[in-house]
Scaffold this motif. Structure first.
Motif, PDB file in Angstrom:
ATOM      1  N   PHE A 139      51.228  36.608 142.125  1.00 12.69           N
ATOM      2  CA  PHE A 139      51.726  35.430 142.833  1.00 12.69           C
ATOM      3  C   PHE A 139      50.514  34.751 143.424  1.00 12.69           C
ATOM      4  O   PHE A 139      49.417  35.295 143.398  1.00 12.69           O
ATOM      5  N   PHE A 140      50.714  33.542 143.939  1.00 14.26           N
ATOM      6  CA  PHE A 140      49.623  32.855 144.625  1.00 14.26           C
ATOM      7  C   PHE A 140      49.687  33.176 146.107  1.00 14.26           C
ATOM      8  O   PHE A 140      50.764  33.159 146.689  1.00 14.26           O
ATOM      9  N   GLU A 141      48.526  33.460 146.681  1.00 10.22           N
ATOM     10  CA  GLU A 141      48.460  33.767 148.110  1.00 10.22           C
ATOM     11  C   GLU A 141      47.776  32.579 148.763  1.00 10.22           C
ATOM     12  O   GLU A 141      46.555  32.503 148.814  1.00 10.22           O
ATOM     13  N   LEU A 142      48.565  31.626 149.230  1.00 12.41           N
ATOM     14  CA  LEU A 142      47.985  30.324 149.553  1.00 12.41           C
ATOM     15  C   LEU A 142      47.473  30.158 150.970  1.00 12.41           C
ATOM     16  O   LEU A 142      46.436  29.572 151.183  1.00 12.41           O
ATOM     17  N   VAL A 143      48.235  30.639 151.949  1.00  9.66           N
ATOM     18  CA  VAL A 143      47.868  30.320 153.331  1.00  9.66           C
ATOM     19  C   VAL A 143      47.823  31.588 154.184  1.00  9.66           C
ATOM     20  O   VAL A 143      48.690  32.442 154.079  1.00  9.66           O
ATOM     21  N   ASP A 144      46.786  31.678 155.005  1.00  9.01           N
ATOM     22  CA  ASP A 144      46.740  32.698 156.047  1.00  9.01           C
ATOM     23  C   ASP A 144      47.420  32.090 157.263  1.00  9.01           C
ATOM     24  O   ASP A 144      46.897  31.164 157.876  1.00  9.01           O
ATOM     25  N   LYS A 182      54.057  25.393 139.870  1.00 11.52           N
ATOM     26  CA  LYS A 182      53.863  24.362 138.867  1.00 11.52           C
ATOM     27  C   LYS A 182      55.090  23.476 138.736  1.00 11.52           C
ATOM     28  O   LYS A 182      54.996  22.262 138.682  1.00 11.52           O
ATOM     29  N   LEU A 183      56.276  24.097 138.712  1.00  8.74           N
ATOM     30  CA  LEU A 183      57.484  23.314 138.464  1.00  8.74           C
ATOM     31  C   LEU A 183      57.927  22.523 139.692  1.00  8.74           C
ATOM     32  O   LEU A 183      58.599  21.515 139.571  1.00  8.74           O
ATOM     33  N   LYS A 203      55.730  21.543 142.268  1.00  6.28           N
ATOM     34  CA  LYS A 203      54.424  21.313 142.899  1.00  6.28           C
ATOM     35  C   LYS A 203      54.503  20.427 144.145  1.00  6.28           C
ATOM     36  O   LYS A 203      54.030  20.807 145.212  1.00  6.28           O
ATOM     37  N   GLU A 215      53.646  21.699 147.858  1.00  7.50           N
ATOM     38  CA  GLU A 215      52.414  21.218 148.480  1.00  7.50           C
ATOM     39  C   GLU A 215      52.693  20.482 149.781  1.00  7.50           C
ATOM     40  O   GLU A 215      51.945  20.602 150.742  1.00  7.50           O
ATOM     41  N   ARG A 254      56.946  23.321 130.497  1.00  4.47           N
ATOM     42  CA  ARG A 254      55.696  22.844 131.071  1.00  4.47           C
ATOM     43  C   ARG A 254      54.558  23.533 130.339  1.00  4.47           C
ATOM     44  O   ARG A 254      54.601  24.736 130.124  1.00  4.47           O
ATOM     45  N   GLU A 283      50.407  23.938 130.528  1.00  9.77           N
ATOM     46  CA  GLU A 283      49.214  23.657 131.316  1.00  9.77           C
ATOM     47  C   GLU A 283      47.996  23.949 130.512  1.00  9.77           C
ATOM     48  O   GLU A 283      47.923  24.988 129.832  1.00  9.77           O
ATOM     49  N   GLU A 305      42.406  32.903 140.745  1.00 10.47           N
ATOM     50  CA  GLU A 305      43.637  33.145 139.997  1.00 10.47           C
ATOM     51  C   GLU A 305      44.855  33.215 140.913  1.00 10.47           C
ATOM     52  O   GLU A 305      45.907  32.689 140.594  1.00 10.47           O
ATOM     53  N   VAL A 306      44.711  33.890 142.058  1.00  7.99           N
ATOM     54  CA  VAL A 306      45.850  33.999 142.981  1.00  7.99           C
ATOM     55  C   VAL A 306      45.864  32.864 144.003  1.00  7.99           C
ATOM     56  O   VAL A 306      46.648  32.870 144.938  1.00  7.99           O
ATOM     57  N   LYS A 307      45.008  31.904 143.815  1.00  5.39           N
ATOM     58  CA  LYS A 307      44.896  30.750 144.717  1.00  5.39           C
ATOM     59  C   LYS A 307      44.828  31.186 146.173  1.00  5.39           C
ATOM     60  O   LYS A 307      45.494  30.618 147.040  1.00  5.39           O
ATOM     61  N   ASN A 308      44.048  32.208 146.446  1.00  2.94           N
ATOM     62  CA  ASN A 308      43.878  32.687 147.817  1.00  2.94           C
ATOM     63  C   ASN A 308      42.766  31.887 148.485  1.00  2.94           C
ATOM     64  O   ASN A 308      41.611  32.281 148.504  1.00  2.94           O
ATOM     65  N   TYR A 309      43.134  30.715 149.006  1.00  2.00           N
ATOM     66  CA  TYR A 309      42.136  29.807 149.565  1.00  2.00           C
ATOM     67  C   TYR A 309      41.326  30.420 150.711  1.00  2.00           C
ATOM     68  O   TYR A 309      40.100  30.312 150.725  1.00  2.00           O
ATOM     69  N   PRO A 310      42.009  31.062 151.698  1.00  2.00           N
ATOM     70  CA  PRO A 310      41.223  31.552 152.836  1.00  2.00           C
ATOM     71  C   PRO A 310      40.132  32.539 152.412  1.00  2.00           C
ATOM     72  O   PRO A 310      38.972  32.399 152.803  1.00  2.00           O
ATOM     73  N   ARG A 329      42.710  24.247 143.547  1.00  2.00           N
ATOM     74  CA  ARG A 329      43.515  23.064 143.865  1.00  2.00           C
ATOM     75  C   ARG A 329      43.484  22.031 142.745  1.00  2.00           C
ATOM     76  O   ARG A 329      44.207  21.047 142.786  1.00  2.00           O
ATOM     77  N   PHE A 383      44.742  21.177 139.986  1.00  2.00           N
ATOM     78  CA  PHE A 383      45.774  21.190 138.962  1.00  2.00           C
ATOM     79  C   PHE A 383      46.721  20.026 139.188  1.00  2.00           C
ATOM     80  O   PHE A 383      46.839  19.524 140.298  1.00  2.00           O
ATOM     81  N   GLY A 384      47.331  19.568 138.128  1.00  2.00           N
ATOM     82  CA  GLY A 384      48.224  18.411 138.225  1.00  2.00           C
ATOM     83  C   GLY A 384      48.059  17.525 137.009  1.00  2.00           C
ATOM     84  O   GLY A 384      47.831  18.026 135.904  1.00  2.00           O
ATOM     85  N   GLU A 394      44.754  12.796 137.198  1.00  2.00           N
ATOM     86  CA  GLU A 394      43.865  12.584 138.351  1.00  2.00           C
ATOM     87  C   GLU A 394      42.910  13.760 138.564  1.00  2.00           C
ATOM     88  O   GLU A 394      41.868  13.614 139.207  1.00  2.00           O
ATOM     89  N   ASP A 407      45.191  22.445 134.641  1.00  2.00           N
ATOM     90  CA  ASP A 407      44.867  23.360 135.729  1.00  2.00           C
ATOM     91  C   ASP A 407      43.502  23.969 135.466  1.00  2.00           C
ATOM     92  O   ASP A 407      43.351  24.825 134.592  1.00  2.00           O
ATOM     93  N   LYS A 442      48.753  27.791 129.311  1.00  2.00           N
ATOM     94  CA  LYS A 442      49.876  28.594 129.763  1.00  2.00           C
ATOM     95  C   LYS A 442      51.128  27.751 129.655  1.00  2.00           C
ATOM     96  O   LYS A 442      51.113  26.579 130.020  1.00  2.00           O
TER      97      LYS A 442
END
Lengths: 211, 404
Positions: A86-91, A194-195, A197, A201, B159, B161, B190-195, B218, B220-221, B224, B264, B280
């Motif tokens: 999974f994506f781990e986006l925010v702390d 993705k689906l 988004k 966001e 979809r 990508e 890969e897991v988009k772990n920004y922090p 970030r 992806f889209g 743009e 992406d 994907k």
């Protein structure tokens, strides 16, 4: 299942993380009356666009991984133990504590040549920590109060979550080493990201603004 | 006492009746698409030597492979991936073929997954490999085929990508860090772990490259993304990667699937044989990708022949699951059952063959008495019983009860 027509589904770890997340959603401006006043219901509406699912920490990951929930709020401790895709986006910054190696006060954990025994509720975290150090240990999984194991001489030390350290102190134990900091994380299913988004966001931007 | 004689091992399952039919129809659909474009089928063994997956420059996670030992003590694995065996076949048995080579396959792969997580260890994969061309035309062909596959499964809600792993590889090569750090950066992207990604990159340095890497998850889209990426970093190498990806993106847009094809740059697969364009594919109703692939220009070299290649694999089980959730697949009953009176057993089978030649599905009755045949046909919703003796007689069964 992913379905673009249904509400965005957010799985919350029951208890403290749930309350903190609801406070956050409230602050953003979502109507959280249903979740605050939930009774025994497990799926509850939040505002007009979100649906909260209340689950145990491990299950939050399972639901998000399979995409039946789009988003989850879960502790880093559970993420480290369970792994998963999974994506781990925010702390999220709340629910702060740490993983630590602890044992009887004043003892040198690394002395001697015998293979050390570690008691823990988090066998994967413990194993990977010692693997990184190239150290062989024996791991015993304990379900309840892990502090008992070294006191009863079952193990040399424990790997556990430490918040204030009071329980350790009162039982004559001390932290030997910190392993990793822990806090609540916002995770997102890889396909939902993705689906759906724009919705996701937008929610994340609002959350980050209100942290 | 036997304990495990009634169940299947963890991570495996029986696929029965309707599920089988759903799976077969997906497999056939892909088969027809691949065949119509000149792809030829290959089948590789279910068992391979471990060495096929233990290459010098490519690491395949060994804990995910089922292993066994052959009679000479050599380590073997149950096929965890099809692209690597195909690379082996191409570099050995197909090395004198005229290039490019178009191959397709449809076979199971076995990967050990953590238990009790609701995922199968055995997955039926159908896919293509286009070997011997490094042209962007080859990438385009494979990608348009991927689009065709996805849109034939769900024209509304698919979809696809695309990305280029070369962009990530180019950036990290400029960091000058060791492989472990690169792998950690890859994993965090890969897991988009920004922090955690920000923390790690901050500790390495504050420059154009680390800033670009921080933004990678970030990126992806839609179209743009190309603009954003070129604002972050722009030089001959990265411009070339981005402009060829942009070309592909614009070409794919001509297929008319508005908004279903996206970019992406944060696709950084663990399977590190990919070298260029990666893809994907997703379908609504499955929480993971159902299609994945990309360009792998150095894999076949590992087996002794330097050939560029590109391809993708489709998770047939996942697609079948999505399809059967969308519309219930029900197995239609047979059209008729033939019953030969004593002494007319073979005549009955011949009569059945006649009807089968007309396109009917006809069962041969194995009961001795007509009453049993009638009862069976009624229960199975078969609408006709054909009785063969010195004449051929048709009995219609059941009236309104006969479903479809």
């Amino acid at each position: 299942m992913q379905n673009e027509n249904r509400r965005l589904r957010i799985a919350l770890t029951k208890g403290r993380l749930e309350n903190k997340t609801v406070d956050l959603l409230d602050k953003i401006g979502y109507d959280c009356t249903a979740v605050r006043d939930k009774g025994r219901k497990l799926i509850l509406p939040v505002g007009d666009t979100i649906e909260a699912v209340l689950a145990k920490a491990n299950d939050v990951i399972t639901y998000v991984e399979h995409g039946v929930c789009d988003i989850g709020v879960v502790g880093k401790d559970t993420i480290m133990e369970m792994n998963g895709k999974f994506f781990e986006l925010v702390d999220l910054g709340f629910g702060k504590c740490r993983f630590a190696l602890a044992g009887p006060k004043g003892r040198d954990f690394y002395s001697g040549h015998n293979v050390k025994t570690i008691a823990t509720k988090y066998p994967n975290v413990a194993r990977s920590y010692f693997e990184k150090q190239g150290m062989d240990v024996e791991i015993v999984k304990i379900e309840g109060s892990v502090e008992l194991a070294p006191l009863l001489d079952l193990s040399d030390a424990i790997v556990d979550i430490v918040e204030t350290g009071t329980t350790l102190k009162e039982n004559g134990l001390e932290v030997y080493e910190d392993i990793a900091p822990i806090s609540a994380r916002l995770i997102v299913n890889t396909v939902s990201m993705k689906l759906r988004k724009s919705e996701i966001e937008e929610l994340i931007a609002q959350i980050e603004k209100n942290l | 006492m036997k304990k495990y004689d009634l169940i299947t091992p963890e991570g495996t399952r029986d696929i029965i009746l309707e599920d089988c039919s759903a799976r077969r129809s997906v497999e056939e659909k892909l088969y027809n698409i691949f065949k119509s474009k000149g792809y030829r089928e290959v089948v590789t063994p279910g068992l391979e030597f471990y060495d096929v997956f233990d290459l010098n420059s490519i690491y395949y996670p060994q804990e995910s492979m089922y292993k066994l030992v052959d009679g000479k003590g050599r380590l073997m694995v149950v096929r965890p991936d099809t692209t690597m065996p195909i690379a082996r076949v191409v570099a050995t048995r197909l090395k004198d073929q005229i290039m490019p080579l178009r191959l397709f396959y449809s076979q199971s792969v076995f990967r050990m997954k953590p238990a009790m997580r609701g995922r199968s260890d055995e997955i039926l994969q159908s896919g293509i490999e286009l070997i011997g061309s490094s042209s962007k035309r080859a990438d385009l062909e494979v990608l348009t085929t991927a689009v065709e596959v996805l849109s034939s499964c769900d024209n509304e809600k698919f979809r696809l990508e695309i990305g280029d792993i070369g962009f990530f590889k180019e950036l990290v090569s400029r960091l000058g860090t060791d492989d472990d750090t690169v792998e950690e950066i890859r994993r965090l992207i890969e897991v988009k772990n920004y922090p955690a990604l920000n923390d790690l990159l901050d500790s390495i340095g504050d420059n154009e490259v680390t800033n670009a890497l921080k933004q990678l998850p970030r990126l992806f889209g839609g179209e743009e993304v190309f603009e954003k990426a070129s604002q972050l970093i722009s030089d001959d190498k990265t411009d070339e990667i981005l402009s060829s990806l942009h070309w592909i993106y614009k070409e794919l847009a001509k297929l008319g699937h508005n908004g279903k094809i996206s970019v992406d740059l944060g696709i950084v697969n663990k399977l590190d044989y990919y070298t260029g364009i990666v893809m994907k594919g997703y379908l609504q109703g499955f929480g993971d990708n159902v299609l994945s692939g990309g360009r792998y220009d150095h894999l076949i070299k590992e087996f002794g022949m330097d050939l560029p290649a590109t391809g993708f694999a489709v998770n047939v089980d996942a697609v079948a699951k999505v399809m059967s959730a969308k519309q219930e697949i029900r197995l239609a009953p047979s059209d008729a059952v033939v019953f030969g009176e004593d002494g007319y057993e073979t005549e009955a089978i011949k009569e059945a063959d006649k009807l089968i030649a007309q396109g009917m599905v006809v069962e041969n009755a194995v009961f001795d008495k007509l009453d049993d045949v009638l009862a069976y046909a009624d229960e199975k919703h078969i609408s006709k019983v054909i009785v063969v003796s010195d004449s051929v007689k048709t009995i219609e069964i059941g009236g309104g009860r006969n479903a479809e």
